[in-house]
Design a protein around this motif. Structure first.
Motif, PDB file in Angstrom:
ATOM      1  N   GLU A   4     -33.277  30.798  15.628  1.00 33.01           N
ATOM      2  CA  GLU A   4     -33.582  30.752  14.186  1.00 33.01           C
ATOM      3  C   GLU A   4     -32.337  31.065  13.373  1.00 33.01           C
ATOM      4  OE1 GLU A   4     -36.522  32.950  10.973  1.00 33.01           O
ATOM      5  OE2 GLU A   4     -36.959  33.115  13.114  1.00 33.01           O
ATOM      6  N   GLN A   5     -31.543  32.036  13.838  1.00 29.48           N
ATOM      7  CA  GLN A   5     -30.313  32.396  13.133  1.00 29.48           C
ATOM      8  C   GLN A   5     -29.311  31.241  13.184  1.00 29.48           C
ATOM      9  OE1 GLN A   5     -29.413  36.007  15.315  1.00 29.48           O
ATOM     10  NE2 GLN A   5     -30.032  37.293  13.547  1.00 29.48           N
ATOM     11  N   THR A   6     -29.281  30.608  14.334  1.00 27.45           N
ATOM     12  CA  THR A   6     -28.359  29.473  14.499  1.00 27.45           C
ATOM     13  C   THR A   6     -28.699  28.363  13.515  1.00 27.45           C
ATOM     14  OG1 THR A   6     -28.116  29.993  16.849  1.00 27.45           O
ATOM     15  CG2 THR A   6     -27.480  27.775  16.129  1.00 27.45           C
ATOM     16  N   VAL A   7     -29.980  28.091  13.376  1.00 28.39           N
ATOM     17  CA  VAL A   7     -30.421  27.040  12.441  1.00 28.39           C
ATOM     18  C   VAL A   7     -30.056  27.414  11.014  1.00 28.39           C
ATOM     19  CG1 VAL A   7     -32.426  25.886  11.466  1.00 28.39           C
ATOM     20  CG2 VAL A   7     -32.259  26.212  13.932  1.00 28.39           C
ATOM     21  N   ASP A   8     -30.288  28.685  10.658  1.00 22.76           N
ATOM     22  CA  ASP A   8     -29.974  29.132   9.285  1.00 22.76           C
ATOM     23  C   ASP A   8     -28.482  29.019   9.005  1.00 22.76           C
ATOM     24  OD1 ASP A   8     -32.601  29.673   8.788  1.00 22.76           O
ATOM     25  OD2 ASP A   8     -32.446  31.844   9.205  1.00 22.76           O
ATOM     26  N   GLU A   9     -27.679  29.414  10.032  1.00 22.82           N
ATOM     27  CA  GLU A   9     -26.225  29.337   9.846  1.00 22.82           C
ATOM     28  C   GLU A   9     -25.773  27.888   9.691  1.00 22.82           C
ATOM     29  OE1 GLU A   9     -22.151  30.600  12.207  1.00 22.82           O
ATOM     30  OE2 GLU A   9     -24.061  31.475  12.827  1.00 22.82           O
ATOM     31  N   LEU A  10     -26.386  27.010  10.484  1.00 26.06           N
ATOM     32  CA  LEU A  10     -26.040  25.587  10.405  1.00 26.06           C
ATOM     33  C   LEU A  10     -26.413  25.014   9.039  1.00 26.06           C
ATOM     34  CD1 LEU A  10     -25.002  23.050  11.799  1.00 26.06           C
ATOM     35  CD2 LEU A  10     -27.301  22.702  12.743  1.00 26.06           C
ATOM     36  N   ILE A  11     -27.594  25.387   8.578  1.00 26.60           N
ATOM     37  CA  ILE A  11     -28.036  24.914   7.256  1.00 26.60           C
ATOM     38  C   ILE A  11     -27.101  25.428   6.172  1.00 26.60           C
ATOM     39  CG2 ILE A  11     -29.864  25.117   5.520  1.00 26.60           C
ATOM     40  CD1 ILE A  11     -31.885  25.108   7.845  1.00 26.60           C
ATOM     41  N   GLY A  12     -26.694  26.702   6.290  1.00 27.30           N
ATOM     42  CA  GLY A  12     -25.777  27.282   5.306  1.00 27.30           C
ATOM     43  C   GLY A  12     -24.445  26.555   5.295  1.00 27.30           C
ATOM     44  N   THR A  13     -23.964  26.255   6.524  1.00 33.38           N
ATOM     45  CA  THR A  13     -22.685  25.536   6.618  1.00 33.38           C
ATOM     46  C   THR A  13     -22.793  24.151   5.985  1.00 33.38           C
ATOM     47  OG1 THR A  13     -22.164  26.715   8.661  1.00 33.38           O
ATOM     48  CG2 THR A  13     -20.949  24.674   8.222  1.00 33.38           C
ATOM     49  N   LEU A  14     -23.891  23.468   6.285  1.00 40.46           N
ATOM     50  CA  LEU A  14     -24.097  22.127   5.721  1.00 40.46           C
ATOM     51  C   LEU A  14     -24.169  22.167   4.188  1.00 40.46           C
ATOM     52  CD1 LEU A  14     -26.719  20.668   8.248  1.00 40.46           C
ATOM     53  CD2 LEU A  14     -24.335  19.943   7.954  1.00 40.46           C
ATOM     54  N   ARG A  15     -24.865  23.191   3.686  1.00 38.68           N
ATOM     55  CA  ARG A  15     -24.975  23.310   2.224  1.00 38.68           C
ATOM     56  C   ARG A  15     -23.617  23.581   1.592  1.00 38.68           C
ATOM     57  NH1 ARG A  15     -30.521  26.945   1.695  1.00 38.68           N
ATOM     58  NH2 ARG A  15     -31.995  25.189   1.939  1.00 38.68           N
ATOM     59  N   LYS A  16     -22.819  24.416   2.286  1.00 45.76           N
ATOM     60  CA  LYS A  16     -21.492  24.734   1.772  1.00 45.76           C
ATOM     61  C   LYS A  16     -20.622  23.480   1.729  1.00 45.76           C
ATOM     62  CE  LYS A  16     -17.512  27.739   2.592  1.00 45.76           C
ATOM     63  NZ  LYS A  16     -16.915  28.768   3.476  1.00 45.76           N
ATOM     64  N   VAL A  17     -20.687  22.731   2.854  1.00 47.94           N
ATOM     65  CA  VAL A  17     -19.904  21.477   2.903  1.00 47.94           C
ATOM     66  C   VAL A  17     -20.376  20.512   1.816  1.00 47.94           C
ATOM     67  CG1 VAL A  17     -19.424  19.440   4.310  1.00 47.94           C
ATOM     68  CG2 VAL A  17     -19.370  21.711   5.357  1.00 47.94           C
ATOM     69  N   GLN A  18     -21.702  20.436   1.679  1.00 49.27           N
ATOM     70  CA  GLN A  18     -22.267  19.531   0.666  1.00 49.27           C
ATOM     71  C   GLN A  18     -21.830  19.946  -0.738  1.00 49.27           C
ATOM     72  OE1 GLN A  18     -26.553  19.643   0.235  1.00 49.27           O
ATOM     73  NE2 GLN A  18     -26.615  17.425  -0.182  1.00 49.27           N
ATOM     74  N   THR A  19     -21.866  21.266  -0.982  1.00 49.97           N
ATOM     75  CA  THR A  19     -21.466  21.774  -2.303  1.00 49.97           C
ATOM     76  C   THR A  19     -20.005  21.461  -2.582  1.00 49.97           C
ATOM     77  OG1 THR A  19     -23.102  23.557  -2.175  1.00 49.97           O
ATOM     78  CG2 THR A  19     -21.281  23.834  -3.740  1.00 49.97           C
ATOM     79  N   GLU A  20     -19.168  21.672  -1.545  1.00 48.25           N
ATOM     80  CA  GLU A  20     -17.737  21.397  -1.715  1.00 48.25           C
ATOM     81  C   GLU A  20     -17.502  19.914  -2.007  1.00 48.25           C
ATOM     82  OE1 GLU A  20     -16.033  22.822   1.879  1.00 48.25           O
ATOM     83  OE2 GLU A  20     -15.995  24.932   1.235  1.00 48.25           O
ATOM     84  N   LYS A  21     -18.248  19.046  -1.281  1.00 47.79           N
ATOM     85  CA  LYS A  21     -18.098  17.602  -1.519  1.00 47.79           C
ATOM     86  C   LYS A  21     -18.550  17.222  -2.926  1.00 47.79           C
ATOM     87  CE  LYS A  21     -18.363  15.769   3.186  1.00 47.79           C
ATOM     88  NZ  LYS A  21     -19.111  14.887   4.112  1.00 47.79           N
ATOM     89  N   VAL A  22     -19.682  17.809  -3.335  1.00 42.81           N
ATOM     90  CA  VAL A  22     -20.194  17.526  -4.685  1.00 42.81           C
ATOM     91  C   VAL A  22     -19.186  17.965  -5.734  1.00 42.81           C
ATOM     92  CG1 VAL A  22     -21.958  18.154  -6.380  1.00 42.81           C
ATOM     93  CG2 VAL A  22     -22.629  17.567  -4.048  1.00 42.81           C
ATOM     94  N   GLU A  23     -18.598  19.166  -5.505  1.00 46.48           N
ATOM     95  CA  GLU A  23     -17.615  19.678  -6.469  1.00 46.48           C
ATOM     96  C   GLU A  23     -16.389  18.770  -6.527  1.00 46.48           C
ATOM     97  OE1 GLU A  23     -16.899  23.622  -5.148  1.00 46.48           O
ATOM     98  OE2 GLU A  23     -18.671  24.467  -6.160  1.00 46.48           O
ATOM     99  N   LYS A  24     -15.963  18.315  -5.316  1.00 47.61           N
ATOM    100  CA  LYS A  24     -14.814  17.413  -5.288  1.00 47.61           C
ATOM    101  C   LYS A  24     -15.129  16.102  -6.006  1.00 47.61           C
ATOM    102  CE  LYS A  24     -12.568  19.089  -1.060  1.00 47.61           C
ATOM    103  NZ  LYS A  24     -12.158  18.748   0.322  1.00 47.61           N
ATOM    104  N   ILE A  25     -16.337  15.586  -5.737  1.00 45.74           N
ATOM    105  CA  ILE A  25     -16.745  14.327  -6.387  1.00 45.74           C
ATOM    106  C   ILE A  25     -16.828  14.509  -7.903  1.00 45.74           C
ATOM    107  CG2 ILE A  25     -18.655  12.697  -6.669  1.00 45.74           C
ATOM    108  CD1 ILE A  25     -19.225  13.084  -3.655  1.00 45.74           C
ATOM    109  N   GLU A  26     -17.433  15.642  -8.312  1.00 50.13           N
ATOM    110  CA  GLU A  26     -17.549  15.910  -9.748  1.00 50.13           C
ATOM    111  C   GLU A  26     -16.180  16.056 -10.390  1.00 50.13           C
ATOM    112  OE1 GLU A  26     -20.008  19.339  -9.948  1.00 50.13           O
ATOM    113  OE2 GLU A  26     -21.892  18.179 -10.009  1.00 50.13           O
ATOM    114  N   GLU A  27     -15.272  16.743  -9.667  1.00 47.44           N
ATOM    115  CA  GLU A  27     -13.919  16.915 -10.188  1.00 47.44           C
ATOM    116  C   GLU A  27     -13.209  15.571 -10.305  1.00 47.44           C
ATOM    117  OE1 GLU A  27      -9.797  19.331  -9.096  1.00 47.44           O
ATOM    118  OE2 GLU A  27     -11.624  19.700  -7.929  1.00 47.44           O
TER     119      GLU A  27
END
Length: 354
Positions: A4-27
């Motif tokens: 369960e922790q592994t899944v949460d960490e993976l989801i967090g990592t994916l969200r972080k990557v997604q956020t960074e990509k969105v920020e880059k795209i927005e920029e």
């Protein structure tokens, strides 16, 4: 680490990557939008600059054209003098008919106006009567007073601005109570003739002028004057009112002949037509080269005869899009002054060989 922790960490990592990509795209999008905005503003400034340059150029050209129009207007007044000045002009304060040395080529019937993008263009409505064109005023009940006074004003102007013995007035007023012509000149004129008598004498006069003065080389009186420097006979101004009231068929035929052949012989017709009596008047059959003053769509219209008879000729301008402001008779004091100085020879009978 639990599953369960592994899944949460993976989801967090994916969200972080997604956020960074969105920020880059927005920029990236923001930079592109900023650049597009800068280019757009630059284009707008360039367009505005070009438009202002074009407007300035148009205004300069318009001012030049307007200045030329004013200069031309003033030049016409200076050349034509009494034939062109408004009755309210100071020119008439010291005007003396005996100082006139020649008949003007054109005479005014009013002013022509048209609205442009920046200003109103105004010029004189001139009729070249002496140079060979008749004038027809189309009258109806709603504009009877204005059109009648314009008709009278033109006749008065022709008479008072022509040299003594150079122009004679022949009046045909078929209605008994009509004084539209002779009423302008009380105590000046002789007897009133019936239409047939005046038209008969004018027809004989035309034949006399053609026989004695016109040739193949000089087919009109204007050309005779141009080549010899002298006018062998006076011009006759035929003023017809209330047409076709009390005109017989024979009189109408004679009038049409005089209107068509008269100008070449120095006989010029100014006619006031009752359009209610004759609603289907064939102007072309009457005189296709006549200048016509009419009232259409709540405005007066001036149609130059030559522009109608030869519409594709660019030398003849069509004024029908202009609004016509008709001249009226001068105020009573000036009218009486001008009439009092009118020589009685103007009303001399038509000269025919004995």
């Amino acid at each position: 680490m639990s599953e369960e922790q592994t899944v949460d960490e993976l989801i967090g990592t994916l969200r972080k990557v997604q956020t960074e990509k969105v920020e880059k795209i927005e920029e990236h999008l923001k930079r592109e939008l900023d650049q597009a905005e800068e280019e757009y503003q630059a284009d707008l400034e360039e367009i505005d600059k070009n438009l202002m340059g074009q407007v300035d150029s148009l205004m300069r050209n318009h001012s030049d054209e307007l200045s030329e129009n004013i200069d031309h207007f003033q030049q016409l007044l200076a050349e034509l003098k009494g034939a062109a000045y408004h009755w309210d002009d100071e020119f008439w304060h010291d005007f003396l008919p005996e100082t006139v040395s020649e008949i003007a080529d054109c005479h005014r019937v009013g002013t022509l106006k048209i609205n442009g993008h920046f200003n109103q263009l105004e010029t004189l409505a001139l009729v070249p009567i002496i140079n060979g064109q008749n004038v027809i005023f189309l009258s109806s009940a709603e504009i009877k007073r204005q059109i009648t006074q314009a008709f009278q004003s033109l006749i008065l102007r022709l008479v008072v601005t022509s040299p003594k013995s150079k122009i004679n007035l022949v009046s045909i007023e078929p209605l008994a109570n009509s004084n539209k012509v002779l009423g302008i000149f009380p105590n000046k004129h002789g007897e009133r003739w019936k239409p047939e008598k005046s038209l008969n004498r004018l027809s004989l006069y035309l034949s006399q002028v053609r026989k004695e003065h016109l040739t193949n080389d000089r087919p009109t009186l204007v050309e005779v004057i141009a080549k010899t420097g002298e006018c062998p006979v006076p011009h006759y101004l035929l003023a017809v009112t209330d047409f076709p009231h009390n005109f017989s068929e024979e009189a109408i035929r004679q009038l049409i002949t005089i209107m068509r052949k008269g100008p070449a012989c120095g006989v010029h017709t100014i006619m006031l037509v009752d359009t209610e009596e004759l609603p289907n008047l064939n102007l072309e059959g009457l005189d296709k080269e006549a200048n016509v003053i009419s009232y259409e769509n709540d405005r007066f219209i001036f149609r130059s005869g030559m522009s109608q008879s030869d519409p594709i000729n660019e030398n003849f301008f069509d004024y029908s899009n202009f609004d016509l402001e008709l001249d009226q008779l001068p105020d009573l004091d000036l009218l009486e002054k001008l009439v009092s100085k009118t020589d009685i020879s103007v009303f001399a009978p038509i000269s025919l060989p004995s």
